[in-house]
Design a protein around this motif. Sequence first.
Motif, short mmCIF file in Angstrom:
data_model
loop_
_atom_site.label_atom_id
_atom_site.label_comp_id
_atom_site.label_asym_id
_atom_site.label_seq_id
_atom_site.Cartn_x
_atom_site.Cartn_y
_atom_site.Cartn_z
N GLU A 271 -8.28 10.33 -3.66
CA GLU A 271 -7.75 9.30 -4.57
C GLU A 271 -6.25 9.16 -4.40
N ALA A 272 -5.83 9.11 -3.12
CA ALA A 272 -4.41 9.13 -2.79
C ALA A 272 -3.80 7.75 -2.57
N LEU A 273 -4.61 6.71 -2.54
CA LEU A 273 -4.11 5.38 -2.24
C LEU A 273 -3.88 4.56 -3.50
N THR A 274 -2.79 3.82 -3.49
CA THR A 274 -2.50 2.87 -4.56
C THR A 274 -2.05 1.55 -3.93
N VAL A 275 -2.19 0.50 -4.71
CA VAL A 275 -1.82 -0.84 -4.26
C VAL A 275 -0.96 -1.47 -5.33
N GLU A 276 0.09 -2.14 -4.88
CA GLU A 276 0.96 -2.90 -5.80
C GLU A 276 0.99 -4.34 -5.34
N VAL B 219 0.84 -1.19 0.00
CA VAL B 219 0.00 0.00 0.00
C VAL B 219 0.88 1.25 0.00
N LYS B 220 0.50 2.22 -0.83
CA LYS B 220 1.20 3.50 -0.87
C LYS B 220 0.20 4.64 -0.80
N VAL B 221 0.66 5.77 -0.22
CA VAL B 221 -0.15 6.98 -0.14
C VAL B 221 0.58 8.08 -0.88
N ASP B 222 -0.12 8.76 -1.79
CA ASP B 222 0.41 9.93 -2.47
C ASP B 222 0.10 11.13 -1.58
N PHE C 111 -2.56 2.89 8.74
CA PHE C 111 -2.43 4.29 8.33
C PHE C 111 -2.34 5.23 9.53
N LYS C 112 -1.58 6.31 9.36
CA LYS C 112 -1.52 7.39 10.33
C LYS C 112 -1.66 8.69 9.55
N VAL C 113 -2.59 9.55 9.98
CA VAL C 113 -2.85 10.80 9.27
C VAL C 113 -2.33 11.97 10.10
N GLU C 114 -1.57 12.82 9.44
CA GLU C 114 -1.04 14.03 10.05
C GLU C 114 -1.41 15.21 9.16
N GLU C 115 -1.04 16.40 9.55
CA GLU C 115 -1.37 17.60 8.75
C GLU C 115 -0.85 17.51 7.32
N ARG C 116 0.30 16.93 7.14
CA ARG C 116 0.90 16.88 5.81
C ARG C 116 0.38 15.72 4.96
N GLY C 117 -0.54 14.94 5.54
CA GLY C 117 -1.11 13.83 4.79
C GLY C 117 -0.95 12.52 5.52
N ALA C 118 -1.44 11.47 4.91
CA ALA C 118 -1.38 10.14 5.52
C ALA C 118 -0.05 9.48 5.23
N SER C 119 0.36 8.63 6.14
CA SER C 119 1.52 7.79 5.90
C SER C 119 1.12 6.35 6.19
N VAL C 120 1.89 5.43 5.65
CA VAL C 120 1.58 4.02 5.81
C VAL C 120 2.51 3.45 6.88
N ILE C 121 1.91 2.90 7.92
CA ILE C 121 2.67 2.29 9.01
C ILE C 121 3.04 0.85 8.65
N LEU C 122 2.10 0.16 8.03
CA LEU C 122 2.26 -1.25 7.67
C LEU C 122 2.09 -1.37 6.16
N PRO C 123 3.19 -1.16 5.40
CA PRO C 123 3.03 -1.13 3.94
C PRO C 123 2.73 -2.48 3.29
N HIS C 124 3.19 -3.57 3.89
CA HIS C 124 2.94 -4.90 3.32
C HIS C 124 1.81 -5.56 4.09
#
Length: 79
Positions: free
Chosen positions: A57-62, A3-6, A24-37
Amino acid sequence: MRVKVDTGRCISCGLCEEMLPEVFKVEERGASVILPHIEDEDRKAVVWGLLEDCPGEALTVEGEEPRIIPFHAARPERR
Protein backbone atom coordinates in the motif's frame (compact mmCIF):
# COMPACT_ATOMS: atom_id res chain seq x y z
CA MET A 1 -2.03 12.71 -12.19
CA ARG A 2 1.02 12.75 -9.94
CA VAL A 3 2.28 9.40 -8.60
CA LYS A 4 4.24 8.98 -5.37
CA VAL A 5 5.80 5.98 -3.64
CA ASP A 6 6.19 5.75 0.14
CA THR A 7 9.57 3.98 0.31
CA GLY A 8 8.95 3.21 3.99
CA ARG A 9 5.95 1.08 3.04
CA CYS A 10 7.29 -0.35 -0.24
CA ILE A 11 8.31 -4.02 0.05
CA SER A 12 10.18 -4.04 -3.31
CA CYS A 13 7.95 -6.75 -4.78
CA GLY A 14 8.36 -5.36 -8.30
CA LEU A 15 4.68 -5.39 -9.31
CA CYS A 16 4.66 -1.70 -10.25
CA GLU A 17 7.87 -1.99 -12.27
CA GLU A 18 6.57 -5.10 -14.04
CA MET A 19 3.38 -3.32 -15.06
CA LEU A 20 4.85 0.12 -15.87
CA PRO A 21 8.65 -0.05 -16.24
CA GLU A 22 8.65 3.37 -17.86
CA VAL A 23 7.12 4.84 -14.67
CA PHE A 24 8.57 2.77 -11.78
CA LYS A 25 12.00 1.41 -10.89
CA VAL A 26 12.40 -0.99 -7.95
CA GLU A 27 15.61 -1.29 -5.98
CA GLU A 28 16.49 -2.86 -2.62
CA ARG A 29 15.47 0.26 -0.74
CA GLY A 30 12.08 0.38 -2.45
CA ALA A 31 10.45 1.70 -5.57
CA SER A 32 11.05 5.09 -7.07
CA VAL A 33 9.02 6.97 -9.64
CA ILE A 34 10.76 7.71 -12.93
CA LEU A 35 7.79 9.47 -14.52
CA PRO A 36 5.88 11.21 -11.71
CA HIS A 37 3.43 13.13 -13.93
CA ILE A 38 1.19 10.88 -16.02
CA GLU A 39 -1.14 12.21 -18.69
CA ASP A 40 -1.68 9.05 -20.77
CA GLU A 41 -5.07 7.48 -19.99
CA ASP A 42 -3.85 3.89 -20.45
CA ARG A 43 -1.04 4.43 -17.95
CA LYS A 44 -3.46 6.10 -15.56
CA ALA A 45 -5.71 3.03 -15.67
CA VAL A 46 -2.78 0.77 -14.77
CA VAL A 47 -1.73 3.09 -11.92
CA TRP A 48 -5.27 3.00 -10.47
CA GLY A 49 -5.13 -0.80 -10.59
CA LEU A 50 -1.72 -0.82 -8.91
CA LEU A 51 -3.02 1.49 -6.20
CA GLU A 52 -5.54 -1.18 -5.28
CA ASP A 53 -3.16 -4.14 -5.62
CA CYS A 54 0.14 -2.85 -4.20
CA PRO A 55 0.89 -5.31 -1.34
CA GLY A 56 2.68 -2.63 0.70
CA GLU A 57 0.00 0.00 0.00
CA ALA A 58 2.90 2.27 -0.89
CA LEU A 59 1.42 4.15 -3.85
CA THR A 60 -0.51 7.39 -3.76
CA VAL A 61 -1.92 9.63 -6.46
CA GLU A 62 -2.46 13.37 -6.42
CA GLY A 63 -4.27 15.58 -8.87
CA GLU A 64 -7.29 13.39 -9.63
CA GLU A 65 -10.26 12.00 -7.81
CA PRO A 66 -9.76 8.37 -6.79
CA ARG A 67 -10.99 5.74 -9.21
CA ILE A 68 -10.91 2.06 -8.42
CA ILE A 69 -10.32 -0.12 -11.45
CA PRO A 70 -9.87 -3.86 -10.84
CA PHE A 71 -6.28 -4.77 -11.64
CA HIS A 72 -7.26 -7.46 -14.14
CA ALA A 73 -9.18 -4.83 -16.11
CA ALA A 74 -6.29 -2.36 -16.08
CA ARG A 75 -3.56 -4.88 -16.95
CA PRO A 76 -2.35 -4.44 -20.53
CA GLU A 77 -2.54 -7.46 -22.80
CA ARG A 78 0.63 -9.53 -22.99
CA ARG A 79 1.81 -10.51 -26.46
